[in-house]
Write a protein that holds these residues in place. Structure first.
Motif, mmCIF file in Angstrom:
data_model
loop_
_atom_site.group_PDB
_atom_site.id
_atom_site.type_symbol
_atom_site.label_atom_id
_atom_site.label_comp_id
_atom_site.label_asym_id
_atom_site.label_seq_id
_atom_site.Cartn_x
_atom_site.Cartn_y
_atom_site.Cartn_z
ATOM 1 N N LEU A 148 -20.201 18.460 34.785
ATOM 2 C CA LEU A 148 -19.698 17.316 35.555
ATOM 3 C C LEU A 148 -19.000 16.090 34.555
ATOM 4 C CD1 LEU A 148 -20.152 15.279 38.341
ATOM 5 C CD2 LEU A 148 -22.114 14.336 37.070
ATOM 6 N N ALA A 149 -19.884 15.753 33.517
ATOM 7 C CA ALA A 149 -19.586 14.803 32.735
ATOM 8 C C ALA A 149 -18.193 15.156 31.711
ATOM 9 C CB ALA A 149 -20.724 14.217 31.745
ATOM 10 N N GLU A 150 -18.258 16.543 31.294
ATOM 11 C CA GLU A 150 -17.400 17.030 30.348
ATOM 12 C C GLU A 150 -15.854 17.225 31.321
ATOM 13 O OE1 GLU A 150 -18.533 20.663 28.802
ATOM 14 O OE2 GLU A 150 -20.128 19.814 27.934
ATOM 15 N N SER A 151 -16.071 17.526 32.359
ATOM 16 C CA SER A 151 -14.749 17.490 33.317
ATOM 17 C C SER A 151 -14.275 16.203 33.686
ATOM 18 C CB SER A 151 -14.892 18.363 34.474
ATOM 19 O OG SER A 151 -15.907 17.978 35.659
ATOM 20 N N LEU B 180 -21.965 25.490 38.410
ATOM 21 C CA LEU B 180 -21.449 24.717 37.184
ATOM 22 C C LEU B 180 -20.009 24.368 37.738
ATOM 23 C CD1 LEU B 180 -22.511 27.139 34.208
ATOM 24 C CD2 LEU B 180 -23.277 24.792 35.277
ATOM 25 N N ASP B 181 -19.044 25.150 38.375
ATOM 26 C CA ASP B 181 -17.687 25.182 38.811
ATOM 27 C C ASP B 181 -17.808 23.843 39.702
ATOM 28 O OD1 ASP B 181 -16.958 27.328 37.045
ATOM 29 O OD2 ASP B 181 -16.758 28.608 38.530
ATOM 30 N N LEU B 182 -18.833 23.944 40.682
ATOM 31 C CA LEU B 182 -18.655 22.810 41.604
ATOM 32 C C LEU B 182 -18.859 21.506 41.188
ATOM 33 C CD1 LEU B 182 -18.898 21.905 44.582
ATOM 34 C CD2 LEU B 182 -21.380 22.386 44.416
ATOM 35 N N ALA B 183 -19.886 21.295 40.123
ATOM 36 C CA ALA B 183 -20.178 20.341 39.224
ATOM 37 C C ALA B 183 -18.911 19.799 38.404
ATOM 38 C CB ALA B 183 -21.121 20.239 38.330
ATOM 39 N N ALA B 184 -18.133 20.617 37.908
ATOM 40 C CA ALA B 184 -16.983 20.411 37.176
ATOM 41 C C ALA B 184 -15.843 20.146 38.137
ATOM 42 C CB ALA B 184 -16.388 21.749 36.309
ATOM 43 N N ASP B 185 -15.562 20.602 39.228
ATOM 44 C CA ASP B 185 -14.860 20.093 40.344
ATOM 45 C C ASP B 185 -15.162 18.859 40.638
ATOM 46 O OD1 ASP B 185 -13.725 22.689 39.866
ATOM 47 O OD2 ASP B 185 -14.494 23.553 42.083
ATOM 48 N N LEU B 186 -16.272 18.461 40.994
ATOM 49 C CA LEU B 186 -16.375 17.054 41.486
ATOM 50 C C LEU B 186 -16.157 16.177 40.264
ATOM 51 C CD1 LEU B 186 -17.760 15.027 43.469
ATOM 52 C CD2 LEU B 186 -19.946 15.689 42.617
ATOM 53 N N GLY B 187 -16.645 16.397 39.038
ATOM 54 C CA GLY B 187 -16.188 15.366 38.116
ATOM 55 C C GLY B 187 -14.880 15.068 37.796
ATOM 56 N N SER C 14 -24.582 9.600 35.664
ATOM 57 C CA SER C 14 -25.461 10.722 35.747
ATOM 58 C C SER C 14 -26.704 10.546 34.831
ATOM 59 C CB SER C 14 -24.676 12.005 34.998
ATOM 60 O OG SER C 14 -24.339 11.995 33.864
ATOM 61 N N GLY C 15 -27.512 11.441 34.757
ATOM 62 C CA GLY C 15 -28.720 11.411 34.046
ATOM 63 C C GLY C 15 -28.676 11.562 32.595
ATOM 64 N N GLY C 16 -27.358 11.563 32.308
ATOM 65 C CA GLY C 16 -27.345 11.571 30.644
ATOM 66 C C GLY C 16 -27.443 12.946 29.975
ATOM 67 N N GLY C 17 -27.715 14.080 30.622
ATOM 68 C CA GLY C 17 -27.495 15.271 29.620
ATOM 69 C C GLY C 17 -26.396 15.850 29.651
ATOM 70 N N ASN C 18 -26.074 16.897 28.670
ATOM 71 C CA ASN C 18 -24.906 17.499 28.429
ATOM 72 C C ASN C 18 -24.837 19.052 28.654
ATOM 73 O OD1 ASN C 18 -26.163 18.443 26.100
ATOM 74 N ND2 ASN C 18 -24.430 17.713 24.820
ATOM 75 N N ILE C 19 -25.914 19.426 29.258
ATOM 76 C CA ILE C 19 -26.070 20.677 29.717
ATOM 77 C C ILE C 19 -25.829 21.327 31.211
ATOM 78 C CG2 ILE C 19 -27.190 21.525 27.604
ATOM 79 C CD1 ILE C 19 -29.797 21.505 29.073
ATOM 80 N N SER C 20 -25.889 22.391 31.499
ATOM 81 C CA SER C 20 -25.878 22.935 33.034
ATOM 82 C C SER C 20 -24.665 22.131 33.925
ATOM 83 C CB SER C 20 -27.298 22.720 33.260
ATOM 84 O OG SER C 20 -27.465 23.453 34.732
ATOM 85 N N MET C 21 -25.344 21.658 35.015
ATOM 86 C CA MET C 21 -24.357 21.172 35.911
ATOM 87 C C MET C 21 -24.092 19.639 35.571
ATOM 88 S SD MET C 21 -25.815 22.541 39.660
ATOM 89 C CE MET C 21 -24.546 21.772 40.646
ATOM 90 N N MET C 22 -24.958 19.142 34.818
ATOM 91 C CA MET C 22 -25.010 17.824 34.287
ATOM 92 C C MET C 22 -23.849 17.701 33.403
ATOM 93 S SD MET C 22 -27.828 14.973 33.209
ATOM 94 C CE MET C 22 -29.057 15.866 34.755
ATOM 95 N N GLY C 23 -23.872 18.416 32.445
ATOM 96 C CA GLY C 23 -22.733 18.557 31.403
ATOM 97 C C GLY C 23 -21.714 18.857 31.960
ATOM 98 N N ALA D 298 -12.939 11.513 38.666
ATOM 99 C CA ALA D 298 -12.126 10.867 37.576
ATOM 100 C C ALA D 298 -10.667 10.679 37.943
ATOM 101 C CB ALA D 298 -12.425 11.662 36.195
ATOM 102 N N THR D 299 -10.078 11.609 38.617
ATOM 103 C CA THR D 299 -8.700 11.645 39.186
ATOM 104 C C THR D 299 -8.511 10.539 39.993
ATOM 105 O OG1 THR D 299 -8.458 14.017 38.564
ATOM 106 C CG2 THR D 299 -6.968 12.927 40.029
#
Length: 178
Positions: free
Chosen positions: A48-51, A18-25, A37-46, A29-30
């Motif tokens: 990624l998008a939230e971060s 989860l941390d890896l996905a958040a770091d990448l997102g 992404s695949g349009g989900g808001n949970i797990s790694m996909m979430g 963005a920065t």
């Protein structure tokens, strides 16, 4: 800037993923890149998008109608595209992306990686295909692919088409190089 499609898990995983996905997102963005992404808001996909959005980035989620509830759609996406089929979802993700980064994931993630990688190898696109693997999650897969090369089933050119990155900055550099 470019749009980077990220393939990753949408089911329960360890915090480090989860941390890896958040770091990448956040890093995408920065750097000014749109996250597809695949349009989900949970797990790694979430994560990624939230971060990505928390870092001021733009997100595009593409999800089939059948998965709207199952994957819990990312209703916070800057653009949420609902498709009728998985094939349409993947086609739109491919079309919207200038490069691809694959994080750890299961069979859906692997299927997306292999389809995108194969299409690039066959000359159907010239977009970078990156495997972000800081935890050696994909080491068994990469070893198997090397074995397949040794047996003549996978060419050196095909293997060279898959860019393996050990860090988020390296993955972004690879995914945005043309």
């Amino acid at each position: 800037m470019s749009a980077i499609c990220v393939y990753c898990a949408s089911g329960p995983v360890e915090q480090r993923f989860l941390d890896l996905a958040a770091d990448l997102g956040a890093a995408l963005a920065t750097a000014g890149h749109t996250v597809v992404s695949g349009g989900g808001n949970i797990s790694m996909m979430g994560a990624l998008a939230e971060s990505a959005r928390a870092a001021g980035g733009t997100t595009v989620g593409i999800i089939p109608r059948a998965l709207m509830e199952r994957e819990v759609a990312d209703l916070g996406a800057d653009e949420l595209v609902v498709t009728e089929t998985m094939r349409e979802r993947k086609r739109l993700m491919d079309d919207r992306a200038d490069g691809f980064i694959t994080l750890p994931g299961g069979i859906g993630t692997l299927e997306e990686l292999f389809e995108t990688w194969t299409a690039g190898y066959l000359g159907m696109h010239d977009k970078p295909v990156v495997l972000l693997d800081p935890f050696e999650f994909y080491a068994p897969l990469l070893g198997w692919l090397s074995d397949l090369r040794g047996q003549g089933f996978v060419s050196r050119n095909a293997l060279d088409r898959l860019l393996v990155a050990e860090s988020v900055p390296m993955a972004i550099r690879f995914a945005t190089a043309r």
